[in-house]
Design an enzyme around this catalytic site. Sequence first.
Site, mmCIF file in Angstrom:
data_model
loop_
_atom_site.group_PDB
_atom_site.id
_atom_site.type_symbol
_atom_site.label_atom_id
_atom_site.label_comp_id
_atom_site.label_asym_id
_atom_site.label_seq_id
_atom_site.Cartn_x
_atom_site.Cartn_y
_atom_site.Cartn_z
ATOM 1 N N LYS A 65 0.838 -1.214 0.000
ATOM 2 C CA LYS A 65 0.000 0.000 0.000
ATOM 3 C C LYS A 65 0.869 1.259 0.000
ATOM 4 O O LYS A 65 0.665 2.171 -0.805
ATOM 5 C CB LYS A 65 -0.942 -0.002 1.227
ATOM 6 C CG LYS A 65 -1.876 -1.203 1.277
ATOM 7 C CD LYS A 65 -2.790 -1.183 2.474
ATOM 8 C CE LYS A 65 -2.091 -1.287 3.816
ATOM 9 N NZ LYS A 65 -1.406 -2.592 4.034
ATOM 10 N N ARG A 116 -10.133 0.433 8.420
ATOM 11 C CA ARG A 116 -9.643 -0.910 8.720
ATOM 12 C C ARG A 116 -10.663 -1.739 9.478
ATOM 13 O O ARG A 116 -10.402 -2.901 9.791
ATOM 14 C CB ARG A 116 -8.405 -0.764 9.600
ATOM 15 C CG ARG A 116 -7.186 -1.408 9.031
ATOM 16 C CD ARG A 116 -6.062 -0.887 9.886
ATOM 17 N NE ARG A 116 -4.868 -1.623 9.762
ATOM 18 C CZ ARG A 116 -3.777 -1.113 9.205
ATOM 19 N NH1 ARG A 116 -3.787 0.067 8.657
ATOM 20 N NH2 ARG A 116 -2.676 -1.808 9.210
ATOM 21 N N ARG A 137 11.602 -5.769 4.747
ATOM 22 C CA ARG A 137 11.359 -4.314 4.672
ATOM 23 C C ARG A 137 12.293 -3.536 5.605
ATOM 24 O O ARG A 137 12.491 -3.902 6.759
ATOM 25 C CB ARG A 137 9.911 -4.002 5.060
ATOM 26 C CG ARG A 137 9.700 -2.488 5.142
ATOM 27 C CD ARG A 137 8.276 -2.083 5.160
ATOM 28 N NE ARG A 137 7.530 -2.629 6.283
ATOM 29 C CZ ARG A 137 6.232 -2.444 6.437
ATOM 30 N NH1 ARG A 137 5.537 -1.767 5.553
ATOM 31 N NH2 ARG A 137 5.620 -2.973 7.474
ATOM 32 N N ARG A 175 11.003 -1.888 11.265
ATOM 33 C CA ARG A 175 9.911 -1.508 12.161
ATOM 34 C C ARG A 175 9.736 -2.554 13.252
ATOM 35 O O ARG A 175 9.851 -3.745 12.982
ATOM 36 C CB ARG A 175 8.599 -1.415 11.345
ATOM 37 C CG ARG A 175 8.274 -0.004 10.926
ATOM 38 C CD ARG A 175 7.152 0.099 9.941
ATOM 39 N NE ARG A 175 5.929 -0.608 10.258
ATOM 40 C CZ ARG A 175 4.817 -0.521 9.511
ATOM 41 N NH1 ARG A 175 4.803 0.246 8.435
ATOM 42 N NH2 ARG A 175 3.738 -1.186 9.829
ATOM 43 N N ARG A 190 -0.660 -9.590 13.060
ATOM 44 C CA ARG A 190 -1.280 -8.554 12.212
ATOM 45 C C ARG A 190 -2.099 -9.187 11.092
ATOM 46 O O ARG A 190 -3.145 -8.671 10.703
ATOM 47 C CB ARG A 190 -0.192 -7.630 11.624
ATOM 48 C CG ARG A 190 0.431 -6.724 12.678
ATOM 49 C CD ARG A 190 1.743 -6.121 12.223
ATOM 50 N NE ARG A 190 1.603 -5.213 11.112
ATOM 51 C CZ ARG A 190 2.621 -4.791 10.359
ATOM 52 N NH1 ARG A 190 3.845 -5.217 10.623
ATOM 53 N NH2 ARG A 190 2.412 -3.963 9.382
HETATM 54 P P1 AP5 Z 1 4.825 -1.650 1.895
HETATM 55 O O1 AP5 Z 1 4.490 -0.810 0.715
HETATM 56 O O2 AP5 Z 1 5.539 -1.025 3.035
HETATM 57 O O3 AP5 Z 1 3.500 -2.426 2.392
HETATM 58 P P2 AP5 Z 1 2.205 -1.890 3.158
HETATM 59 O O4 AP5 Z 1 1.027 -2.573 2.543
HETATM 60 O O5 AP5 Z 1 2.185 -0.390 3.191
HETATM 61 O O6 AP5 Z 1 2.499 -2.510 4.566
HETATM 62 P P3 AP5 Z 1 2.352 -1.914 6.042
HETATM 63 O O7 AP5 Z 1 3.019 -2.915 6.947
HETATM 64 O O8 AP5 Z 1 2.843 -0.512 6.146
HETATM 65 O O9 AP5 Z 1 0.854 -1.961 6.202
HETATM 66 P P4 AP5 Z 1 0.079 -2.087 7.472
HETATM 67 O O10 AP5 Z 1 -1.256 -1.845 6.915
HETATM 68 O O11 AP5 Z 1 0.180 -3.329 8.259
HETATM 69 O O12 AP5 Z 1 0.785 -1.029 8.426
HETATM 70 P P5 AP5 Z 1 0.338 0.407 8.895
HETATM 71 O O13 AP5 Z 1 1.533 1.244 8.968
HETATM 72 O O14 AP5 Z 1 -0.847 0.883 8.119
HETATM 73 O O15 AP5 Z 1 5.640 -2.925 1.356
HETATM 74 C C1 AP5 Z 1 6.158 -3.900 2.256
HETATM 75 C C2 AP5 Z 1 7.530 -4.391 1.743
HETATM 76 O O16 AP5 Z 1 7.356 -5.076 0.506
HETATM 77 C C3 AP5 Z 1 8.515 -3.247 1.466
HETATM 78 O O17 AP5 Z 1 9.796 -3.681 1.814
HETATM 79 C C4 AP5 Z 1 8.412 -3.023 -0.051
HETATM 80 O O18 AP5 Z 1 9.625 -2.508 -0.605
HETATM 81 C C5 AP5 Z 1 8.102 -4.428 -0.541
HETATM 82 N N1 AP5 Z 1 7.237 -4.468 -1.723
HETATM 83 C C6 AP5 Z 1 6.137 -3.717 -1.959
HETATM 84 N N2 AP5 Z 1 5.551 -4.060 -3.126
HETATM 85 C C7 AP5 Z 1 6.305 -5.086 -3.643
HETATM 86 C C8 AP5 Z 1 6.207 -5.886 -4.814
HETATM 87 N N3 AP5 Z 1 5.231 -5.725 -5.718
HETATM 88 N N4 AP5 Z 1 7.152 -6.862 -5.009
HETATM 89 C C9 AP5 Z 1 8.154 -7.053 -4.094
HETATM 90 N N5 AP5 Z 1 8.302 -6.307 -2.975
HETATM 91 C C10 AP5 Z 1 7.378 -5.348 -2.739
HETATM 92 O O19 AP5 Z 1 -0.209 0.111 10.363
HETATM 93 C C11 AP5 Z 1 0.660 -0.223 11.421
HETATM 94 C C12 AP5 Z 1 -0.147 -0.346 12.710
HETATM 95 O O20 AP5 Z 1 -0.793 0.924 13.010
HETATM 96 C C13 AP5 Z 1 -1.319 -1.348 12.662
HETATM 97 O O21 AP5 Z 1 -0.885 -2.663 12.948
HETATM 98 C C14 AP5 Z 1 -2.231 -0.769 13.750
HETATM 99 O O22 AP5 Z 1 -1.753 -1.084 15.033
HETATM 100 C C15 AP5 Z 1 -2.093 0.730 13.557
HETATM 101 N N6 AP5 Z 1 -3.084 1.278 12.624
HETATM 102 C C16 AP5 Z 1 -2.835 1.911 11.439
HETATM 103 N N7 AP5 Z 1 -3.976 2.290 10.860
HETATM 104 C C17 AP5 Z 1 -4.982 1.902 11.688
HETATM 105 C C18 AP5 Z 1 -6.394 1.986 11.602
HETATM 106 N N8 AP5 Z 1 -7.009 2.548 10.553
HETATM 107 N N9 AP5 Z 1 -7.119 1.474 12.630
HETATM 108 C C19 AP5 Z 1 -6.513 0.896 13.682
HETATM 109 N N10 AP5 Z 1 -5.173 0.758 13.818
HETATM 110 C C20 AP5 Z 1 -4.413 1.265 12.812
#
Ligand code: AP5
Length: 222
Positions: A17, A94, A133, A166, A177
């Site tokens: 994402k 979410r 990552r 992270r 997760r």
């Molecule tokens: P990356 O692009 O970083 O993936 P992502 O989908 O953004 O993953 P996140 O871990 O950031 O998502 P998340 O939703 O769990 O975390 P968030 O920060 O929102 O890609 C991942 C890796 O793969 C990278 O190394 C990249 O280079 C590689 N990659 C990407 N595309 C690729 C491809 N096509 N091929 C190969 N490699 C690739 O949330 C964190 C925490 O915050 C949650 O657990 C929760 O506690 C809290 N939180 C956040 N939002 C909310 C909400 N709305 N409600 C409640 N809690 C929340």
Amino acid sequence: MNKIMNLVLLGPPGAGKGTQAKRLIEQYPLVHLSSGDMLRAERAAGSELGKKVTGFMDSGSLVPDELVTAVVISRIKHELSEGKKGVLLDGFPRTLSQAKDLDTAFAQIGAKIDAVIDLQLDTDLIVDRMSGRRSCSKCGRVYHMTANPPKDGVNCDDCNEPLLQRPDDKEDVVRKRLTVYVEQTAPLEAYYRQTGVLKVVDASLEIDEVTAKIQAELETIK
Ligand code: AP5
């Protein structure tokens, strides 16, 4: 394309994402709003909210709706009040409760969600992506140590600062997760399919190919 749209990026942890959001904002008039980045900024600033969300985030649980929804919706309203761009939501909503509150907020300001891009990826690939990552300690740019490494293998290409892992990317937390995603977030697929805005994209492809698939979906929006 200069069409103003409001988009949601849906998908499990590691689906790409954040990676795709960075590319899309270079091509479309969108403001990228990542709820995870907002919460990490609160933690870094040592705010009261930051202190409250730390335990939830580090254990892989969702932050309770009442702590996150108001913060994100107020940012969306602020950005849309500027009147020039749409929003690209990454990590929000979410839960069904967040999705319903988001619909209400958009309706209040005469806006709507134009598309929900659902990035789909199998569990094995998710664990590989999360463990590989790393993010820049200064600007937050995201890398993957094999799929998308920094040029010198160690430091950020832009800032030359060291890359960090992270705390919630450790394998046991990633698995938690994923369970949380299946139980609390995956039901949003049915919710958005019902309203006709869901666009499913295979996130196992290479980064450029995923971007191209998303662009093709966005071109179909009237
Ligand atoms: P990356 O692009 O970083 O993936 P992502 O989908 O953004 O993953 P996140 O871990 O950031 O998502 P998340 O939703 O769990 O975390 P968030 O920060 O929102 O890609 C991942 C890796 O793969 C990278 O190394 C990249 O280079 C590689 N990659 C990407 N595309 C690729 C491809 N096509 N091929 C190969 N490699 C690739 O949330 C964190 C925490 O915050 C949650 O657990 C929760 O506690 C809290 N939180 C956040 N939002 C909310 C909400 N709305 N409600 C409640 N809690 C929340």
